[in-house]
Design an enzyme around this catalytic site. Structure first.
Site, PDB file in Angstrom:
ATOM      1  CD  GLU A 179    -109.749   2.846 -11.330  1.00  0.00           C
ATOM      2  OE1 GLU A 179    -110.421   3.827 -10.954  1.00  0.00           O
ATOM      3  OE2 GLU A 179    -108.947   2.262 -10.580  1.00  0.00           O
ATOM      4  CG  ASP A 234    -109.688   5.256  -4.589  1.00  0.00           C
ATOM      5  OD1 ASP A 234    -109.860   5.471  -5.799  1.00  0.00           O
ATOM      6  OD2 ASP A 234    -108.708   5.697  -3.944  1.00  0.00           O
TER       7      ASP A 234
END
Length: 928
Positions: free
Chosen positions: A515, A512
């Protein structure tokens, strides 16, 4: 005067056109500088000019804009064909600003809702661009030089570009434009290299020489797929732009965004820059996928992939037209000619790589939440699921299992029993998955937290321009960020996982925040001044800065600067994680990643992020999972029942029904909300959820076979209806239904308070999955009963679906007898297949450790043919054959020539049970 061709539906031949031919090197002819829409426009040009001038005059008379009349060359360009010359965000474009760039300025009424509309500042037909100076034949295609004689308005534009064209296959064209003088950053993605030129391409390629332009046509129809003469090519160091006409408005892909499956071309700008933000319309989301698929008139399809990882936006306009803008790298295009949409996606994956084959348990039901609070509470949920005999293959934990939210730790008080929980899961044929983040806590006392200490010692973190670890802030507080572009980081990641696995033997990993996400903008010290963190042009990113809620673009990584590598961060972490799991477990890895990039499917699946418990979020999950099917990431799903907010029993029941048909099916929600696992609801809702999960588990052989075909040749698992019915225009905008493979149609309820659903059934015979009752459709919307306990499933005629008696885990299901469901076509034929292996070993197909069966029906004879077999198939039998659409009651049924008892129902369903046939042996069954 240099002229740009006017964009029309049927694009005429450009005036100065060089057509690629076999033979000697050619120099493009030096004549004909006026494009045909200037020379021979006649009544059309006159009409456009008069009507546009009249509108401008009327606006003046009505007290409109007090400005001099625009030049005739500007008035000639219809609004829908105006390509934006001043795309900067949050700038009020004045006539002075616009004309300083040499562009046309005509104000238009702003659209409602604050959206971008018709550009006020747009390119005139004679805007300076590149000229094609030379073009030479090569073994694979052509190489040319493009020359710009007048500077563009962005700094450091390239005067000379190199054009490489390779005719790689009959259905794949590769066009690359880069700086002729100096090397530039290119995406470090392994792509196939052509060894010979395509012999019979289904496309033709033409060029205009001054200004340079590409015109690509489909030979069979003459459709113009690309026409880059509609606006100038700009190639500066940090601003690269190229535009094209489109042959239709039916465009899909270009992720990751929350939207309908079919993109709007109404002045719609899609930004590609990985960003941590709950899925919201118009925002750039977690991943970047610069690939689109377009349906042409008549049902053909093509796709375009820009292999570029820099911050990017794609501007769509109603002409129809498209503009690519990126702020780095090169223009490296692949065009896939299909000609059908399934083939386009296969051809795309031939370049980026086919997806990995998941373990069978990955296709079971997964359960998670942030906020279990303890391993005992997690365990209680698992036991409740078992108590109600609700299928579940994997139990997950979110970040609350960690000690201080630090990777590779677990809370020794609240999660003290975690190792015992995992042991218990394994005893029951279940698996354990936990979350990991790439931000490594940097504040622990020296010597107390090995992951940071060792990463620092080896120099494995992103660094500032000053060469020190860049420190941001994520869940554990101040953090450093692992540099997965460094191969040494992969080894360190493996060692961390090995150390943790010795205590908690996990089976898969959820990566997770990759980005990468940062609770600060850039770093604890901000970002340094300079053109990496403050480029001359910033695409329309959320936060208006490419460092917003991530690290500084100037951060140094092993392979390049973060400016170039940002969109690759999740891919590189997934690659390291999958590799580590293979080394630790010796089995197929299971990884679910939030951030993704082309080729991600080789290493991980994806979930659609932090959605909300709302009906619209449930709807948007369908275009989301269908888009990722286009992107070559078939293992995809959304958080069932919604992550944030509080669900309702009705919403969660309907969502469980839909989510049971996500390829990756996980129910997950956030902390401080009520539980939403199936055991938390009333008996009626709980039973409906259990029933639909049992239906999913019964279909695991079919689903697993679809994943094999995805792994082997790039077939989609879930697909839009237009993939199977490309010439049925009614399917082109459908995104509230979807197919598994070619034949299983899912029509979920997506609205509250209803007991029916309206869905489209394409022309042909469709059979109710549960009863076998046929529905003859002329290609129409049909209203179907949908009480709360029912999900509408229909099977297309001509299919054979391998199903199985469901158990409560995939492992338990594997040993049960198979039931083959046959749906006869109007000509009484059917086809299907089954792939079977041990469900977890690496490379079973490549090593020959599998079974593969093909099923055929013709002339009232069902035939099972074993094309390949292995030892696993000896453990499974075919127990039942159900044949839908047998129009006349049989008098007898023969199995391998021997008479067999059967059942025949009035809805034309023939059932033969107690077959007891081994998967390793072929057989035939005939009804007379």
């Amino acid at each position: 005067m240099k002229s740009y061709q006017k964009l029309t539906t049927a694009v005429p031949q450009p005036a100065a056109c060089w057509v690629e031919e076999e033979g000697a090197t050619r120099t493009p002819p030096r004549h004909g500088k006026l494009a045909p829409w200037w020379v021979g426009g006649g009544l059309l040009v006159t009409a456009v000019l008069l009507s546009t001038t009249t509108v401008w005059v009327l606006r003046q008379v009505s007290g409109g804009w007090p400005a001099p009349a625009p030049p005739p060359k500007c008035l000639l360009i219809p609004e829908s064909h105006r390509f934006d010359c001043y795309p900067e965000q949050h700038v009020v474009v004045t006539q002075e600003l616009c004309e300083s760039r040499g562009c046309c300025f005509i104000q238009s009424p702003p659209p409602a809702g604050g959206k971008r509309g018709v550009p006020w500042c747009f390119y005139p037909p004679d805007f300076p661009s590149y000229a094609l100076e030379s073009l030479n034949q090569t073994a694979l295609g052509m190489v040319g030089l493009l020359v710009r004689r007048k500077k563009a308005y962005y700094p450091r534009d390239m005067e000379v570009l190199r054009l490489d064209v390779e005719f790689e296959t009959d259905t794949r064209l590769h066009i690359k434009i880069t700086d002729a003088a100096n090397p530039r950053y290119e995406v470090p993605l392994e792509v196939p290299r052509a060894t010979k030129k395509a012999e019979n391409p289904i496309y033709s390629l033409d060029f205009t020489w001054d200004p340079f332009g590409v015109l690509l046509r489909r030979k069979a129809t003459g459709a113009v797929l690309l026409n880059t003469t509609v606006a100038p090519l700009i190639f500066a160091d940090q601003f690269l732009q190229i535009s094209t006409s489109l042959p239709s408005r039916f465009l899909y892909g270009l992720g990751e965004h929350r939207s309908t499956l079919l993109h709007s071309l109404d002045w719609n700008t899609l930004t590609l820059w990985a960003r941590d933000v709950p899925p919201t319309e118009s925002f750039n989301l977690y991943g970047a996928h610069p690939f689109y698929l377009l349906m042409e008139q008549g049902g053909d399809a093509h796709g375009v992939f820009l292999l570029n990882s820099n911050a990017m936006e794609v501007a769509l306009q109603p002409a129809p037209g498209l503009t690519w803008r990126t702020i780095g790298g090169v223009l490296d295009f692949y065009v896939f000619l299909g000609p059908d949409p399934n083939m386009v996606v296969q051809q795309y994956q031939q370049v980026i790589g086919f997806p990995a084959m998941p373990p069978l348990w990955a296709l079971g039901f997964h359960l998670c939440r942030w906020g279990y609070g303890s391993s005992n509470e997690t365990w209680q949920t698992v036991r409740a699921m078992r108590n109600y005999q609700i299928p579940q293959d994997a139990q997950w934990n979110d970040i609350d299992y960690m000690d201080g939210y630090r990777d590779f730790t677990f809370d020794r008080e609240k999660f003290a029993s975690l190792p015992s929980l995992v042991e218990d899961l394994h005893k029951h044929g279940q698996r354990y998955v936990m979350i990991l983040d790439p931000g490594i806590s940097s504040t622990s006392p020296q010597g107390s937290y090995w992951p940071f200490d060792e990463g620092l010692r080896r120099g494995l973190f992103l660094n500032t321009t000053q060469g020190q670890p860049l420190i941001g802030k994520v869940w554990p507080g101040f953090t450093a960020f692992a540099d997965f572009s460094n191969p040494d980081t992969h080894q360190w990641w493996l060692e961390n996982l090995q150390r943790f696995h010795a205590h908690v033997p996990f089976d898969g990993l959820w990566i997770d925040m990759n980005e990468p996400s940062n609770f600060m903008d850039g770093s604890e010290d901000g970002c340094p001044p300079g053109e990496l963190d403050s480029p001359p042009y910033t695409p329309a990113v959320l936060g208006d800065s490419i460092s917003s809620k991530t690290v500084c673009a100037s951060a140094k990584q092993k392979a390049s600067v973060h400016y170039n590598l940002h969109n690759l961060y999740g891919l590189m972490e997934a690659k390291a994680t999958a590799s580590a799991l293979i080394q630790i477990l010796g089995k197929r890895p299971f990884v679910i990643s939030r951030s993704t990039f082309p080729s991600q499917g080789r290493y991980s699946g994806h979930w659609l992020g932090d959605n909300r418990s709302q009906w619209k979020d449930m709807y948007y999950s369908i275009p989301g999972l269908l888009s990722f099917s286009l992107f070559g990431i078939p293992l995809v799903g959304a958080d069932i029942c919604g992550f944030s907010g509080s669900t309702s029993e009705e919403l969660c029941t309907r969502w469980m029904q839909l989510g049971a048909f996500y390829p990756f099916a996980r129910n997950h929600n956030t902390q401080n909300e009520k539980a939403q696992d199936p055991t938390a609801f009333s008996p009626a809702a709980r039973t409906a959820m259990k029933d639909v999960l049992l239906t999913r588990y019964s279909l695991l052989p079919f689903l697993y076979t679809l994943f094999h075909r995805a792994h082997l040749q790039g077939d989609t698992v879930t697909r839009p209806l237009f993939f199977e019915f490309p010439r049925d225009v009614a399917t082109l905008e459908l995104d509230r239904q979807f197919l598994w493979g070619q034949s299983l149609l899912v029509t979920p309820v997506l609205e509250p308070g209803v007991d029916s659903v309206t869905g489209y059934l394409p022309r042909g015979v469709w059979y109710d999955f549960y009863t076998g009752t046929p529905v003859n459709s002329n290609g129409e919307m049909l209203k179907m009963p949908a009480p709360l306990e029912r999900l509408n499933l229909h099977v297309r005629e001509g299919a054979v679906l391998p199903t199985q008696k469901p158990g409560t885990t995939s492992e338990a299901t594997r040993g049960n007898p198979l039931r083959l469901i046959v749906t006869l076509s109007s000509s009484a034929t059917a086809w299907g297949d089954l792939f079977w292996d041990d469900g977890e070993s690496l490379d079973t197909f490549e090593r020959g450790n599998y079974s593969y069966l093909v099923f055929n029906v013709t002339q009232n004879i069902f035939t099972s043919t074993v094309l390949h077999t292995s030892t696993e198939a000896t453990e499974v039998t075919i127990g039942t054959l159900s044949i839908f659409g047998v129009r006349e009651p049989p008098s007898k049924v023969l199995l391998n020539g021997q008479e067999k008892p059967f059942y025949y129902l009035s809805n034309q369903v023939l059932t033969v049970s107690d077959l007891g046939l081994s998967l390793t042996q072929g057989f035939s069954l005939q009804w007379l």
